[in-house]
Enzyme design. Structure first.
Site, PDB file in Angstrom:
ATOM      1  N   GLU A 437      -2.547  10.313  10.696  1.00  0.00           N
ATOM      2  CA  GLU A 437      -1.556   9.268  10.441  1.00  0.00           C
ATOM      3  C   GLU A 437      -0.278   9.472  11.249  1.00  0.00           C
ATOM      4  O   GLU A 437       0.707   8.774  11.058  1.00  0.00           O
ATOM      5  CB  GLU A 437      -1.271   9.091   8.947  1.00  0.00           C
ATOM      6  CG  GLU A 437      -1.283  10.323   8.100  1.00  0.00           C
ATOM      7  CD  GLU A 437      -1.201  10.027   6.604  1.00  0.00           C
ATOM      8  OE1 GLU A 437      -1.135   8.863   6.187  1.00  0.00           O
ATOM      9  OE2 GLU A 437      -1.181  11.008   5.844  1.00  0.00           O
ATOM     10  N   ASP A 461       0.630   4.727   7.666  1.00  0.00           N
ATOM     11  CA  ASP A 461       1.596   5.618   8.305  1.00  0.00           C
ATOM     12  C   ASP A 461       1.418   5.649   9.808  1.00  0.00           C
ATOM     13  O   ASP A 461       2.401   5.756  10.547  1.00  0.00           O
ATOM     14  CB  ASP A 461       1.470   7.037   7.727  1.00  0.00           C
ATOM     15  CG  ASP A 461       2.232   7.156   6.427  1.00  0.00           C
ATOM     16  OD1 ASP A 461       3.378   6.669   6.380  1.00  0.00           O
ATOM     17  OD2 ASP A 461       1.686   7.710   5.457  1.00  0.00           O
ATOM     18  N   CYS A 508      -8.531   4.668   5.645  1.00  0.00           N
ATOM     19  CA  CYS A 508      -8.180   4.471   4.236  1.00  0.00           C
ATOM     20  C   CYS A 508      -6.829   3.785   4.067  1.00  0.00           C
ATOM     21  O   CYS A 508      -6.320   3.667   2.964  1.00  0.00           O
ATOM     22  CB  CYS A 508      -8.203   5.799   3.478  1.00  0.00           C
ATOM     23  SG  CYS A 508      -7.006   6.988   4.076  1.00  0.00           S
TER      24      CYS A 508
HETATM   25  C1  PEP Z   1      -1.860   5.600   4.988  1.00  0.00           C
HETATM   26  O1  PEP Z   1      -0.808   6.078   5.407  1.00  0.00           O
HETATM   27  O2  PEP Z   1      -2.508   4.718   5.574  1.00  0.00           O
HETATM   28  C2  PEP Z   1      -2.426   6.083   3.716  1.00  0.00           C
HETATM   29  C3  PEP Z   1      -3.627   5.722   3.321  1.00  0.00           C
HETATM   30  O3  PEP Z   1      -1.641   6.877   2.945  1.00  0.00           O
HETATM   31  P1  PEP Z   1      -0.421   6.332   2.050  1.00  0.00           P
HETATM   32  O4  PEP Z   1      -0.459   4.815   2.108  1.00  0.00           O
HETATM   33  O5  PEP Z   1      -0.634   6.868   0.698  1.00  0.00           O
HETATM   34  O6  PEP Z   1       0.743   6.917   2.769  1.00  0.00           O
HETATM   35 MG    MG Z   2      -0.076   7.902   4.504  1.00  0.00          MG
END
Ligand code: PEP
Ligand code: MG
Length: 576
Positions: A437, A461, A508
């Site tokens: 990320e 991110d 994700c």
């Molecule tokens: C993301 O950064 O895409 C991620 C899945 O983590 P979060 O949204 O919890 O930062």
């Molecule tokens: Mg993230």
């Protein structure tokens, strides 16, 4: 004459019904003096209101705990209960009643303004946003004091629902309305991640927010149509328009029930490739939604929700129970649990809270974990213990450096050694993966591939850091572009490199659950999508209609483009 008002579409679907205006209680508060002999009575009025709101919130908490509403709602209710117990709020209001001899509602509003001003000066955007919770708690108290708690609209007899129109709604209000044949929500303020939006989506009630002064444009009982898909409300529609929207609504309902029929179908493309559609969850409370969608497993369990919004951290036992509950619920499916991603916009409370000049670039995620090795080790022990009950995998967020991975792996080994010595069972072969990320990670995959068993791209991110856009700052939200050529290069490069070295890769972030990007990601070679469980069936429908052999060369051509308008158009054409 019918007219339309445009806002932000935050919860899909069409609602047709009559307006129920919710008054803005805080604007109705008057100031009056209380005679010294009545001060005690005024304090008692305040105490009674506090007890009544406390009871209401506990009632709502019971509803959320019973799994009838989204788990995040439970967290909001907890936060409001905490605020209700905070001396900064109630004791200060009591003091104002005594010292200024004023009425309780006035004292509360004075203290609210003081607190809101303090919140405004906080740099941390997450904490700054909590001013909305202070206002909502005070509003609930004021409603009780003014004698119109809850404002529950009556059930209608004409078959049409009620459209609740408010300046803003707290999640508690929103859940409280759920037995009252509410067809839609419309508010002056709010955005896609506002509390009302989150609750409306979880209750599957169409909603349009951010309509500015819509309350002033509408009258009680007026007929309106809420189009939660397009973000429009139609005021005073004629019979023809109502008929047209009825038709669209039943088409949407048919679509939805067709989707439900896909529940037990494997997500296989037209050319026979099976795609894994996994769920993102925040805790065991999300398991019913995972089961409803028949997800292929959990691709992201955001464990930080166990840690934030509370004063004491969960111990090993509490964590173990939460992780085990999820693993046991899906005994044959992979469950990927992410180590806590605190910091940034997910700050811890109390002694663990830190002020940072730039939280998104500060001590976040794995950086935080490694700075608190004792706390991290406790989580790793709990995760390993839970691994004895199913197919658990551990995932570490926001990695950028080889030494971070090495330190994590060393701590995992330490936790394993401790458990072996204590004769506590765990899965010896538990897989450790990492999130991609940060652009630096996507550009130096070799060190990840050599050390880890799988990768997951956190597009939320990755986009934030590639484009230098704070994902929680409304002012730059228009620049947050998943189709920026730089972002596409990083995502496709990660998927391709993973495939070359035989390392499973998933996405994700929100892109995985957004139909706009499904064909694009499939064409890049993605085989593992992890998303909000509510999106799984519609993504499955898209997968079933896709031919990878046909998509792959078209996506390769898109990846060579660097003109945004052309990219967007070509991505739209992938499904057209
Ligand atoms: C993301 O950064 O895409 C991620 C899945 O983590 P979060 O949204 O919890 O930062
Ligand atoms: Mg993230």
């Amino acid at each position: 004459m019918p007219f339309t008002v445009h806002g932000l579409p935050v919860s899909q679907g069409i609602a047709i019904g009559h307006v129920h205006l919710i008054s803005h209680a805080l604007l109705e508060v008057n100031h009056y003096h209380v005679a010294p002999k009545h001060i005690e009575d005024e304090l008692a009025r305040l105490d009674d209101a506090v007890a009544s709101v406390h009871g209401e919130l506990l009632g709502l908490k019971a509803v959320t705990a019973a799994g009838q509403a989204h788990s995040e709602v439970g967290a909001f209710v907890d936060l409001q209960l905490m605020m209700l117990a905070d001396p900064m709020l109630i004791d200060a209001a009591r003091h104002l009643i005594e010292s200024r001899r004023c009425n309780a509602e006035w004292a509360l509003v004075q203290q609210m303004e003081h607190l809101v001003e303090q919140f405004r000066q906080i740099e941390d955007p997450y904490l700054r946003e909590r001013q909305a919770d202070v206002v909502q708690v005070i509003e609930r108290l004021v409603k009780v004091l003014l004698g119109h708690p809850g404002h529950l609209p009556p059930k209608r007899r004409d078959g049409l629902g009620t459209i609740v129109v408010a300046h803003d709604l707290s999640p508690a209000d929103t859940i409280g309305f759920r037995d009252h044949n509410i067809a839609g929500f419309v508010t002056d303020v709010g955005g896609p991640t506002s509390h009302t939006a989150i609750v409306a989506r979880s209750l599957k009630i169409p909603a349009v927010v951010g309509l500015h002064h819509v309350r002033d444009l509408l009258e009680d009982d007026e007929l309106v149509i809420v189009d939660g898909t397009r973000g429009v409300i139609i005021v005073g529609p004629g019979d023809e328009i109502v008929e047209e929207y009825r038709l669209r609504r039943s088409e949407l309902e048919i679509e939805r029930s067709k989707l439900n029929r896909l529940r037990d179908t494997r997500a296989t493309t037209l050319d026979g490739e099976t795609i894994n559609l996994l769920a993102n969850i925040e805790g065991p409370k999300d398991l019913p939604a995972v089961k409803n969608a028949n997800a292929d497993g959990i691709g992201l369990y955001r464990t930080e929700f166990l840690f934030i919004g509370r004063d004491t951290l969960p111990d090993e036992e509490e964590q173990y129970e939460a992780y085990r509950a999820v693993v046991k619920a899906l005994p044959t499916k992979p469950v990927t649990i992410r180590t806590f991603d605190v910091g940034g916009d997910k700050a811890l409370n109390g002694a663990h809270a830190r002020m940072e000049p730039n939280p998104a670039l500060g001590l976040r995620a794995v950086r935080y974990s490694l700075s608190e090795p004792k706390m991290f080790l406790t989580q790793l022990r709990a995760l390993l213990r839970a691994s004895a009950h199913g197919k658990l995998q551990i995932m570490v967020p926001m990695l950028a450096h080889a030494q971070e991975i090495d330190q994590c792996l060393t701590l995992v080994e330490k936790a394993k050694t401790e458990l072996r010595a204590e004769k506590i069972k765990f899965d010896e072969g538990v897989q450790i993966g990492g999130m991609i990320e940060i652009p630096a990670a996507a550009l130096s995959l070799g060190m990840f591939i050599r050390r880890l068993a799988f990768l997951s791209i956190g597009t939320n991110d990755l986009i934030q850091y590639t484009l230098a856009i704070d994902r929680s700052d409304e002012a730059v939200v228009h620049l947050y572009d998943p189709l920026h050529p730089a972002v596409l290069k990083l995502i496709s490069g990660t998927i391709a490199t993973g495939a070359r070295y035989g390392l499973p890769v998933s996405v994700c972030g929100e892109m995985a659950g957004d139909l706009t990007y499904t064909a694009l990601l499939l064409g890049m070679g993605l085989r593992n999508f992890s998303m909000h469980p509510g999106n799984i069936l519609e993504i499955k429908q898209q997968v079933l209609r896709s031919d990878l052999g046909e998509l792959a060369p078209r996506v390769q051509r898109i990846l060579k483009m660097d003109e945004p308008a052309r990219i967007r158009e070509a991505v739209e054409r992938l499904v057209g």
